[in-house]
Design an enzyme around this catalytic site. Sequence first.
Site, PDB file in Angstrom:
ATOM      1  N   TYR A   1       0.838  -1.204   0.000  1.00  0.00           N
ATOM      2  CA  TYR A   1       0.000   0.000   0.000  1.00  0.00           C
ATOM      3  C   TYR A   1       0.875   1.257   0.000  1.00  0.00           C
ATOM      4  CZ  TYR A   1      -3.841   3.128   1.273  1.00  0.00           C
ATOM      5  OH  TYR A   1      -4.789   4.130   1.287  1.00  0.00           O
TER       6      TYR A   1
ATOM      7  N   GLU B   1       4.173   1.780  -0.659  1.00  0.00           N
ATOM      8  CA  GLU B   1       5.003   1.980  -1.847  1.00  0.00           C
ATOM      9  C   GLU B   1       4.132   2.078  -3.099  1.00  0.00           C
ATOM     10  OE1 GLU B   1       8.116   2.691  -1.984  1.00  0.00           O
ATOM     11  OE2 GLU B   1       8.852   2.110  -0.005  1.00  0.00           O
TER      12      GLU B   1
ATOM     13  N   THR C   1      -0.607   4.419  23.202  1.00  0.00           N
ATOM     14  CA  THR C   1      -0.217   5.842  23.203  1.00  0.00           C
ATOM     15  C   THR C   1       0.110   6.336  21.797  1.00  0.00           C
ATOM     16  OG1 THR C   1       2.017   5.093  23.712  1.00  0.00           O
ATOM     17  CG2 THR C   1       0.678   5.858  25.560  1.00  0.00           C
TER      18      THR C   1
ATOM     19  N   THR D   1      -0.621   7.767  18.243  1.00  0.00           N
ATOM     20  CA  THR D   1      -1.672   8.736  17.951  1.00  0.00           C
ATOM     21  C   THR D   1      -2.128   8.659  16.497  1.00  0.00           C
ATOM     22  OG1 THR D   1      -0.155  10.480  17.286  1.00  0.00           O
ATOM     23  CG2 THR D   1      -0.717  10.353  19.631  1.00  0.00           C
TER      24      THR D   1
ATOM     25  N   ARG E   1       3.853   5.069  14.773  1.00  0.00           N
ATOM     26  CA  ARG E   1       3.591   5.470  16.156  1.00  0.00           C
ATOM     27  C   ARG E   1       2.782   6.746  16.255  1.00  0.00           C
ATOM     28  NH1 ARG E   1       9.777   4.833  17.232  1.00  0.00           N
ATOM     29  NH2 ARG E   1       9.545   5.520  15.084  1.00  0.00           N
TER      30      ARG E   1
END
Lengths: 347, 347
Positions: B176, B178, B239, B241, B304
Amino acid sequence: MNGGTATNGEGAVSKPPPTPSPLRSSKYTTAKMRILITGGAGFIGSHLVDRLMEEGTNEVIVADNFFTGTKENLKRWMGHPNFELIRHDVTEPLLVEVDQIYHLACPASPIFYKHNPVKTIKTNVMGTLNMLGLAKRVGARILLTSTSEVYGDPLEHPQKEEYWGNVNPIGVRSCYDEGKRVAETLMFDYHRQHGVEIRIARIFNTYGPRMNIDDGRVVSNFIAQALRGEVMTVQAPGTQTRSFCYVSDMVDGLMKLMRGENTGPINIGNPGEFTMLELAEAVKELIAPEASYKITENTPDDPRQRKPDITKATKLLGWAPTVSLHQGLPLMAADFAERLGVERKTD
Amino acid sequence: MNGGTATNGEGAVSKPPPTPSPLRSSKYTTAKMRILITGGAGFIGSHLVDRLMEEGTNEVIVADNFFTGTKENLKRWMGHPNFELIRHDVTEPLLVEVDQIYHLACPASPIFYKHNPVKTIKTNVMGTLNMLGLAKRVGARILLTSTSEVYGDPLEHPQKEEYWGNVNPIGVRSCYDEGKRVAETLMFDYHRQHGVEIRIARIFNTYGPRMNIDDGRVVSNFIAQALRGEVMTVQAPGTQTRSFCYVSDMVDGLMKLMRGENTGPINIGNPGEFTMLELAEAVKELIAPEASYKITENTPDDPRQRKPDITKATKLLGWAPTVSLHQGLPLMAADFAERLGVERKTD
């Protein structure tokens, strides 16, 4: 888990490679190996053909569209019963019964790959898809020559295989850089999805006899300019570095990778690092003492430095380059002089 | 010159866009605009269809292979004289006379795009090639919905359009990431090589009614789990986001980009940033006060954090999101409750 470092995809391999049928159980051990080389009429490809043909135990099939390759590079093998040359563009499917595929086909020099960027992407994407489809169909092992360009303008130096790269997706060089990145993706997806045996080499700058004389690469530029008595043109600032691998070392690395048990990607290149100004000086010293150079404008997105970390190649393949730049440059110059019809003053 | 920052390719544009013929000189100003939407039966696509049809001055053609889209999303327009639905896979060429192409077709959720990674790449590469070929042939303007995934696991935060990204070329999400990067490359190469009028939106996480209920995305997961009385599964660490853009805002941004004069790429997304734990809390508070959640294992290469810098969209398009997460979640939950046949306890 997640993170800024690479997973090489190995953890996701769920299917074993296809079991060789009894008919071809010896295909990775003894003769006669049937080997397809796409782009085999090109610079590196033709040297690979020489090595494989010289082994005497292989049947070699070359597929080339002659966009940058030439029959001249293969004239030594024309008519040999173990050799065959097919005029074929890899953007079209090809069906031949082979045991190994060295997939080299793609214009590799900026002046050629920028000539038709859309075709360059098609060559990388559809060409690699077609060769993977062939590998799957006939149960062949396939090696892709990827490139140090997948690292883009690297923020890590030297480049390890785990580095994800720093590549402009929409620049004038992207057709090659992103094309090769997605070719790598396709290789791993066929490996994970269909169990195809893959090998990926990320090859760094290579030089030697049979390079295209006017392909705009720095080594061929400098040598051709020096032999023609022209001023060598060093792109600004001149302090950008490259590493240069002599073609016999490169071919040796590709064959070791193909015959070993590691998928890669594995860097194949010479970690010896030279600035463009040092290269110009070496050409002057070794080839044309009377030559001079000047600084010229650079092209967009030209990487500032590039140097392979070859720890993996050394550990996993037992490979390291053996030919120094000072040994290789005169060999290349002799070939260029002959093709240019130039009598060398230093001979 | 060279450097670690992006060139957006604008400097290399050498050909002007094709001059509109007298027959269609009004195509970007007044009715009747003929508009093709690939992937128009999908989540965002069908909301775009609604908006364009509601304007009353457009003919809308949807091309969809129904891999993730559904006719249900378009039932409101079936039989309308200005509307047409074609069952078509964009990996095959399509020839229709249109003035604008919104090219959305591609599975966008990991569970769907990982289902057949090779097909995902083909959809992005051949699909985009086919639509660019169409745009070139009929003189249409084409908008590609690229993705925040081109930034990979970004090392810069928030992400500006100039950021080149940090993408694993050989991981399980690469098909997806690349694929979309090379689709952007193709867009710019057609723009530079053939003068095709292009628009590129990099769209960030979007949510709202008509999302696939079981597509594995975090918002639909949480809402479906909460409505079904199941425990919400928060991927570790919780954590990480994401920013969530309500679908009406997204559609508004895409239309402004198509109708404006900037090629992009331009980020379209809501910069409001929430951790997965905060999202779970919001769902609990707004939709199902009795709901609970647990931490589960994460998938490889999950970024992340991701948050758009929308300075360009604001300055160049006059666009900014207007629907907050607290406004949008209940609207989405109402739609999910209806489709799931769940009576909502908080109603």
